[in-house]
Every structure is written in C-alpha cells, then in structure tokens.
Design a protein around this motif. Structure first.
Motif: not given
Length: 374
Positions: A174-179, A114-123
C-alpha cells in the motif's frame, strides 16, 4: 513496498495530445487556449479534443483519477530449495543434488485513487497491490538413491524415496504519496513524489518425504511473515509523442516492522506407537518476533496511450514491465547438523545446531493498466 501500477503522466499526456489535435484542426486566426501540462487540465477555448465536448475553462480541470491494473508477477526468494536427491554409491564417492520450487507467473491486481490540484501540479495518490502465488515440485529416487530434507541426507537417513515441495506467497503493498509534476511544455516530463509505504510479505515453504509404501512420512514447513511501514521516495519520467508516451519509474523505501519465523516438523512412523506417541510426532523451532529494517526498491518501464472522452474525461491505457525487491524480508531456520535418533529412524528430528538466516524477496512481471480521470 513497491507499487507497480502508477499512471502519473496520464492527464499530462492528454493535454499534450489535445494541444496537437487543436493546433492541426483550428483556423490560424483562432488562438488556442492550451493549459500548461502542470495544471493537469485539458482546456481548449477553440477546437475541442476529438470526441470531447467543449466546456468553459473553469470547468475543464480533471481532479479525480481512478486506476486499475492486471499484473502477472513471479515471486522469487533465496530459500526455495526443499529437498535433496542422494546417490550414495559408490560409498567413497556419494553425490547430492538439491531440488527447489520455481513458482511461475501468477495473476495480481493493483487499484488506485488520485486527487489532483490543477493549479500547481501537485497530487495525492493512494494505491494497493495484492498477490497470492504458489509453486510445486517433486522428484522420485530410483532403487539406487534416496531422498531427504537438506539436513538429513547422511548414510543413516535412507528411509525416504519420494519428495514433494510446495511454497505459498502472500504479498501486499500500500502506497500513500504526494507528487509534483515538473514540466516546461517540452516532450519530456518528470514527476517527483514521496510518502509512506506499507508491505506485508508472507512465505510458507514445505518439504514432504515418504517411503515407497507410505509407512514413513516426514514434513517440515518454514513460515515467515514480515509487516513493515516506512518512507518512500521516487521519480517518474516520460517522453510524450502526440497521444503516445514512454515512461519509467524508480523508487526506494526503508520499511520498519516486525518479523515472525517458525519451523514446524511432523513425522509418521510405525515405530511411534511403541514409544508412546500417537502419530504424527510434531516438533517446532521458534524465536521471539524481532524488529527489522527492510530496504526496498521498485521500478517499471512502460508505454501508454491517452484517449480523450466525451464530457472532458480522460482514459489512459498503459502496459509494460515492472520489478521490486525487498532485502532480507524472509526469515528462515537452516538446520546444519542432526544426530542419529535415539531409537530408530523416521520418528522425528534431533538437531545439534541450526542457523537463523534472512533472505531476499522479489516480484517481477508484465502489467496492463487503465485509468479514468474526470
């Protein structure tokens, strides 16, 4: 397809745990620089987490997370009956008892990144679940009984006394997702996500039947394969208490793909050479591959522990129970009527009618996982 090992709240839990530790240990005159959980960070300007080195705020965000899980899953399908035990006497009142294969729990695994974008809570998260499982069963008819496949158990089919059933499953998801993490700094946290799911579901169910002396043998194998991909939407929710948490997840998918199915027969009989056939006598039923839409739903319920590590990384351990079901993912031929062979019994299958059926597939069982974010 369902993905069974997700650690969506791990970094959030570390933030909540660190906040509690910092508040307890720091002097009252020092301001605590707690980062909102939505930032997926664990940054403190005063007291650091236990065992964690202090870093400047700009360096304390955890952006990458690796995860791995050990699962024990039981595969389930609606078509696992392979044979019938027949009690033919008294002649006016015979009885039939169907026999089925019941696979147990089998080890499986899940790995994720998982890659996390800390500034906006997206991953963004990618994960893969894999299971290979099988099951076996057998029965022996006594002197007043006989055995046979479900389509060949009439009074003219009494050659077989020993029966064995075997099923083999292969399952990949296999799951590819944006959260996106929704939080207001309360103990309750929610993550919503959407993306794509790919699933591969394979089943081979075999029934084997033999006479006591082994001179007559008959097998039938139903092979089903589905490959599909489609959109997936879901939600995770958790409640944090210090470094511990309880969490649940539910997601749904609609998979579009190709479904293959074939039913193979083989017979061994001392009468075959006299008919010009070298044993075994092989036969089959097949249909063109078809496009199917397979709805799926998966869920899990678990508990986790978040452990801050040296250097600002975060280790999270989680355990719980999970389940997933795929509607009509397995295809099967069901023979309803056969005729008496033109010469003698045991040389092959001579059907009058058959049905093409679709069956559900499911997996369920406990899991234990670990994730590391840095």
């Amino acid at each position: 397809m369902a993905r069974f090992s997700r650690w969506s709240l791990g970094l959030l839990l570390a933030s909540a745990a660190g906040s509690a530790a910092a508040a307890a240990d720091a002097p009252a005159t020092v301001e605590q620089g707690f980062v909102d959980p939505a930032s997926y960070g664990a940054t403190y300007q005063a007291t650091a987490l236990a065992g964690q080195l202090q870093k400047p705020a700009a360096e304390c965000y955890n952006r990458l997370e690796f995860s791995a899980a050990l699962l024990y899953l039981q595969p389930i399908a609606d078509n696992l009956e392979y044979g019938t035990q027949v009690t033919p006497l008294p002649a006016p009142s015979p009885h039939w008892v169907n026999q089925g294969v019941d696979p147990g729990l089998s080890p499986a695994f899940n790995v994720g990144l998982r890659y996390i974008v800390p500034e906006n809570g997206n991953d963004v998260r990618l994960s893969w679940t894999h299971l290979n499982a099988d099951g076996n069963d057998s029965f022996t008819a006594d002197a007043q009984q006989f055995a046979g496949p479900p389509y060949e158990i009439g009074p003219d089919s009494n050659l077989y006394n020993v029966a064995q059933g075997n099923v083999e499953f292969e399952y990949d998801s296999v799951n590819l997702e944006v959260g996106h993490l929704l939080t207001d700094n309360s103990p309750a946290q929610v993550r919503v996500f959407g993306g794509l799911q790919y699933a591969r579901i394979s089943e081979e169910l075999t029934g084997s039947f033999a006479s006591f002396d082994g001179s007559y043998l008959s097998t039938n194998t139903n092979s089903s394969l589905f490959n599909g991909v489609g959109p997936r939407l879901g939600m995770e929710a958790g409640v944090v208490k210090g470094r511990f948490d309880l969490l649940g997840q539910i997601a749904g998918s609609a998979l579009v793909g190709r479904q293959e199915n074939q039913l193979d027969f083989a017979a061994i009989s001392p009468d075959l050479p006299g008919l010009g056939i070298t044993p075994p006598n092989r036969q089959s039923i097949s249909s063109p591959d078809a496009t199917r839409v397979v709805p799926a739903i998966d869920s899990k319920l678990g508990a986790g522990l978040t452990i801050p590590m040296q250097g600002g990384s975060i280790l999270r351990i989680e355990a719980g129970y999970q389940a997933a079901v795929y509607i009509n993912a397995i295809s099967q031929y069901a023979i309803s009527d056969v005729v008496v062979p033109p010469n003698v019994q045991g040389i092959g299958v001579f059907l009058e009618s058959a049905y093409h059926l679709h069956n559900n597939f499911a997996v369920h069982g406990p899991y234990a996982s670990a994730s590391w974010a840095y």
